[in-house]
Design a protein around this motif. Structure first.
Motif, PDB file in Angstrom:
ATOM      1  N   ASN A  89     -30.754 -38.595 -17.990  1.00  0.00           N
ATOM      2  CA  ASN A  89     -31.790 -39.616 -17.819  1.00  0.00           C
ATOM      3  C   ASN A  89     -33.201 -39.064 -17.947  1.00  0.00           C
ATOM      4  O   ASN A  89     -34.046 -39.644 -18.613  1.00  0.00           O
ATOM      5  N   ASP A  90     -33.432 -37.939 -17.263  1.00  0.00           N
ATOM      6  CA  ASP A  90     -34.787 -37.365 -17.268  1.00  0.00           C
ATOM      7  C   ASP A  90     -35.254 -37.093 -18.693  1.00  0.00           C
ATOM      8  O   ASP A  90     -36.404 -37.340 -19.044  1.00  0.00           O
ATOM      9  N   TYR A  97     -33.094 -28.475 -23.074  1.00  0.00           N
ATOM     10  CA  TYR A  97     -32.821 -29.222 -21.833  1.00  0.00           C
ATOM     11  C   TYR A  97     -31.412 -28.910 -21.323  1.00  0.00           C
ATOM     12  O   TYR A  97     -31.209 -28.657 -20.133  1.00  0.00           O
ATOM     13  N   VAL A  98     -30.445 -28.913 -22.233  1.00  0.00           N
ATOM     14  CA  VAL A  98     -29.054 -28.635 -21.853  1.00  0.00           C
ATOM     15  C   VAL A  98     -28.952 -27.220 -21.271  1.00  0.00           C
ATOM     16  O   VAL A  98     -28.321 -27.002 -20.231  1.00  0.00           O
ATOM     17  N   GLN A  99     -29.596 -26.288 -21.933  1.00  0.00           N
ATOM     18  CA  GLN A  99     -29.537 -24.893 -21.449  1.00  0.00           C
ATOM     19  C   GLN A  99     -30.167 -24.748 -20.063  1.00  0.00           C
ATOM     20  O   GLN A  99     -29.653 -24.021 -19.211  1.00  0.00           O
ATOM     21  N   GLU A 100     -31.270 -25.452 -19.869  1.00  0.00           N
ATOM     22  CA  GLU A 100     -31.914 -25.411 -18.532  1.00  0.00           C
ATOM     23  C   GLU A 100     -30.967 -25.913 -17.457  1.00  0.00           C
ATOM     24  O   GLU A 100     -30.865 -25.336 -16.379  1.00  0.00           O
ATOM     25  N   LYS A 101     -30.286 -27.000 -17.764  1.00  0.00           N
ATOM     26  CA  LYS A 101     -29.343 -27.575 -16.792  1.00  0.00           C
ATOM     27  C   LYS A 101     -28.235 -26.570 -16.485  1.00  0.00           C
ATOM     28  O   LYS A 101     -27.834 -26.391 -15.331  1.00  0.00           O
ATOM     29  N   GLN A 104     -38.374 -39.003 -20.559  1.00  0.00           N
ATOM     30  CA  GLN A 104     -39.519 -38.220 -21.017  1.00  0.00           C
ATOM     31  C   GLN A 104     -39.780 -38.407 -22.521  1.00  0.00           C
ATOM     32  O   GLN A 104     -40.931 -38.515 -22.943  1.00  0.00           O
ATOM     33  N   HIS A 105     -38.731 -38.444 -23.311  1.00  0.00           N
ATOM     34  CA  HIS A 105     -38.906 -38.420 -24.765  1.00  0.00           C
ATOM     35  C   HIS A 105     -38.902 -39.789 -25.435  1.00  0.00           C
ATOM     36  O   HIS A 105     -39.443 -39.933 -26.537  1.00  0.00           O
ATOM     37  N   ALA A 106     -38.260 -40.786 -24.793  1.00  0.00           N
ATOM     38  CA  ALA A 106     -38.111 -42.084 -25.474  1.00  0.00           C
ATOM     39  C   ALA A 106     -39.452 -42.726 -25.862  1.00  0.00           C
ATOM     40  O   ALA A 106     -39.573 -43.238 -26.980  1.00  0.00           O
ATOM     41  N   PRO A 107     -40.474 -42.711 -24.991  1.00  0.00           N
ATOM     42  CA  PRO A 107     -41.722 -43.380 -25.394  1.00  0.00           C
ATOM     43  C   PRO A 107     -42.322 -42.817 -26.686  1.00  0.00           C
ATOM     44  O   PRO A 107     -42.743 -43.577 -27.562  1.00  0.00           O
TER      45      PRO A 107
END
Lengths: 160, 474
Positions: free
Chosen positions: B173-174, B365-369, B178-181
């Protein structure tokens, strides 16, 4: 029905219910009765804010307050352009996002007033109730269409 | 609405509520592999009680407005019908209906990736794996996730690696918020250009710009979300994520274009390509493991380390298996038939242009998670040779023995088990030409049992270690 379909269906059912209950709360306020479910009015405000941000984005390209989806705007525009439209037919076919945004902003202010226990303009309140009732009806009908299982011979559903 | 009809509607809803509660009571006496189902039942029962209160209040509030009561009752009816899916999930979450030996491991992995949520594992007779959650704000049901496994593959442990993909859905979701707009802003411009160049023939409202932008966003998000979940699964389980998704997709068209009928799912070939590119450095098996996506990183890559460790422990055959399998996948993703299908539809083409732009940040993002949770497959590579040795003797590879403590040992990592099992299985597949289908199936079932047993042992061992620690350090 896929997982994504079911997720969207739950969202439709939820927002339809929010619209119905928020309309009821505003109706109570027109009868001079106390609001007993402020939470649902808060959620209606969330919806209106999201739709308004979407409208501002579509009319001016301003994405500052834009959320991750335009669905609230899509639904609000559906209400405005549907039967019993809040704007004239000619206007509804233009999809005047600026007018829609203005209308949503006004509604947000009216709902906010009711929520704060302030006196809201009777005409504005009536418009809000009509909008929320229509929204509940449109979303509810779409949800019902998706929830309904169709009777068909198995052969048309595929082979087992 | 006539009072008489209103009264019938009220009876209908009351009947449904009573029936729902009765089924919940019955389900609460069933057996489940964990206590999540019982907790979920309690929460649903509370929601049903709240619905009764809501209905009573509605009738009191609008005694003189039957239309409003009817509208409210219809909405409550709809809420209840929408929640019927929970009954079906609970029925299919009973111990005998799910791969119960795997459930505790899945729940533990979920608790690391998605803290403060409860995962109910359930089986459905549907094509694919899935995960659902109640998207309603301020509902206690929001804290429950329903993981759906295809019932027909209940004991097919090799495919259950794909659970790693599903567990990523709720944590994206985050990223999208963040990126959708920004993406929608670009989509709006591109779609306006498209409309100017190719005015569509359909009448309004299909031409309405807000709907087209939302559709473009949905196509972008669906594609990116699936790829991000694939990447998450690959970051957790390593090569088996790719092997399992390939095996699972074998029954479908690798080039199926994103379409409304298919909920805009990206073509499988497109997904394999992104996973190979980002998670495995585009390795084709016939050369050294390729360079990183971003240059300048000299550290040994996990795939390189895996090959080195296997070679050092005399499991050269396992390296050959990996080389061969990555070679097969590389060959598949080199074809561009999926991309040609994507480019046929202008709106899809525009949305996929955005997907390509978003992919590097999506991988970050995936790697951060994964880094934040410590469940990366890379940290478990050293366990794999020992697990392969156990498998050579048909011992379930769920435990790592310790030389320092003959009675001791510790649980193996889920990713190490999955890698050892997949590599072992794929080796057996190679000389299988002389085997009958029955023999192949028999072998496959045995390997599935070994894998399920290993996953079960992991949690038993963990439980034992925890008790021993409590006993030794009261």
């Amino acid at each position: 029905m896929t997982v994504a379909d079911r997720q969207q269906l739950s969202e439709l059912v939820d927002w339809a219910d929010v619209a119905v209950r928020a309309g009821n709360q505003l109706q109570l306020s027109t009868l001079g009765r106390a609001i007993r479910d402020p939470d649902v009015l808060e959620r209606a405000l969330e919806f209106l804010e999201a739709a308004e941000a979407g409208g501002a984005f579509m009319s001016s390209g301003d994405s500052a307050n834009l959320r991750a989806t335009l669905r609230p705007l899509n639904w609000a525009a559906d209400v405005q352009s549907g039967p019993g439209s809040l704007v004239s037919d000619a206007e509804s076919h233009k999809f005047d996002y600026e007018a829609l945004t203005e209308f949503l902003r006004g509604m947000r202010s009216t709902v906010g007033q009711v929520l704060q226990g302030e006196r809201a303009d009777a005409n504005a309140l009536a418009k809000c109730i009509r909008f929320l009732d229509s929204l509940g009806e449109i979303l509810g009908m779409r949800a019902d269409q998706q929830m309904r299982a169709t009777s068909l011979p198995c052969s048309t559903l595929g082979t087992f | 609405m006539e009072q008489e009809l209103l009264s019938r509607l009220r009876t209908l809803v009351a009947f449904e509520l009573e029936s729902y509660e009765g089924r919940l009571r019955s389900l609460s006496s069933s057996q489940y592999p964990s206590d999540v189902a019982l907790r979920l039942i309690q929460h649903i029962a509370a929601e049903i009680r709240a619905q009764r209160t809501e209905i009573d209040q509605l009738v009191r509030d609008f005694r003189d407005d039957p239309e409003r009561v009817a509208r409210g009752l219809s909405s409550q009816h709809r809420l209840l019908i929408n929640r019927l899916a929970y009954l079906s999930s609970l029925e299919n979450a009973q111990t005998e209906a799910v791969p119960w030996s795997l459930v505790p491991s899945i729940e533990r992995l979920a608790s690391v990736l998605i803290p403060n949520k409860h995962l109910l594992s359930t089986c459905t007779y549907s094509l694919n794996y899935g995960i659902r959650w109640y998207p309603v704000a301020r509902s206690a049901l929001q804290s429950f996730l329903l993981l759906e496994l295809p019932a027909i593959h209940r004991t097919n442990a090799f495919l259950h690696v794909l659970v790693g993909h599903e567990l990523f859905h709720p944590i994206l979701n985050d990223f999208f918020e963040q990126h959708a707009p920004t993406v929608m802003a670009r989509l709006r411009g591109s779609i306006q250009d498209l409309l100017a160049r190719h005015p569509p023939r359909q009448p309004l409202p299909e031409r309405r710009l807000d709907k087209l932008v939302e559709l473009g966003r949905a196509i972008w998000q669906r594609a990116l979300e699936e790829v991000m979940c694939d990447l998450g699964c690959a970051a957790i389980f390593g090569p088996p994520a790719l092997f399992a998704s390939l095996a699972f997709a074998l029954g479908s068209d690798f080039d199926e274009p994103p379409s409304p009928a298919g909920q805009f799912y990206p073509p499988p070939r497109f997904r394999f390509r992104q996973v190979l590119r980002f998670a495995f450095h585009d390795w084709g098996g016939d050369q050294d493991v390729g360079g990183p996506v971003e240059a300048g990183d000299d550290a040994e890559k996990p795939l390189e380390k895996l090959c080195r460790v296997l070679n050092e422990k005399q499991f050269e055959w396992a390296v050959d298996v990996l080389r061969k399998q990555f070679g097969i996948i590389k060959k598949e993703v080199t074809k561009d038939t999926d991309l040609r299908a994507i480019h046929k539809e202008p709106l899809v083409e525009i949305a996929y242009g955005e997907v390509s732009q978003s992919l590097p940040s999506a991988w970050d993002y995936v790697q951060e998670k994964i880094d934040a949770t410590g469940v990366a497959w890379a940290v478990a590579i050293d366990e794999i040779p020992q697990l392969l040795s156990k498998l050579e003797m048909l011992v379930p590879p769920g435990e790592i023995s310790l030389e320092s403590d003959p009675l001791g040992g510790r649980s193996a990592s889920l990713s190490a088990i999955a890698i050892a099992m997949w590599v072992h299985h794929l080796r057996d597949e190679i000389p299988a030409a002389g085997l009958s289908l029955d023999d192949l199936l028999k072998d496959y079932h045995r390997e599935c049992r070994l894998m399920l047993k290993a996953f079960e042992d992991v949690e038993l061992r963990r439980e034992y270690d925890s008790r021993r620690m409590n006993r030794d350090n009261p």
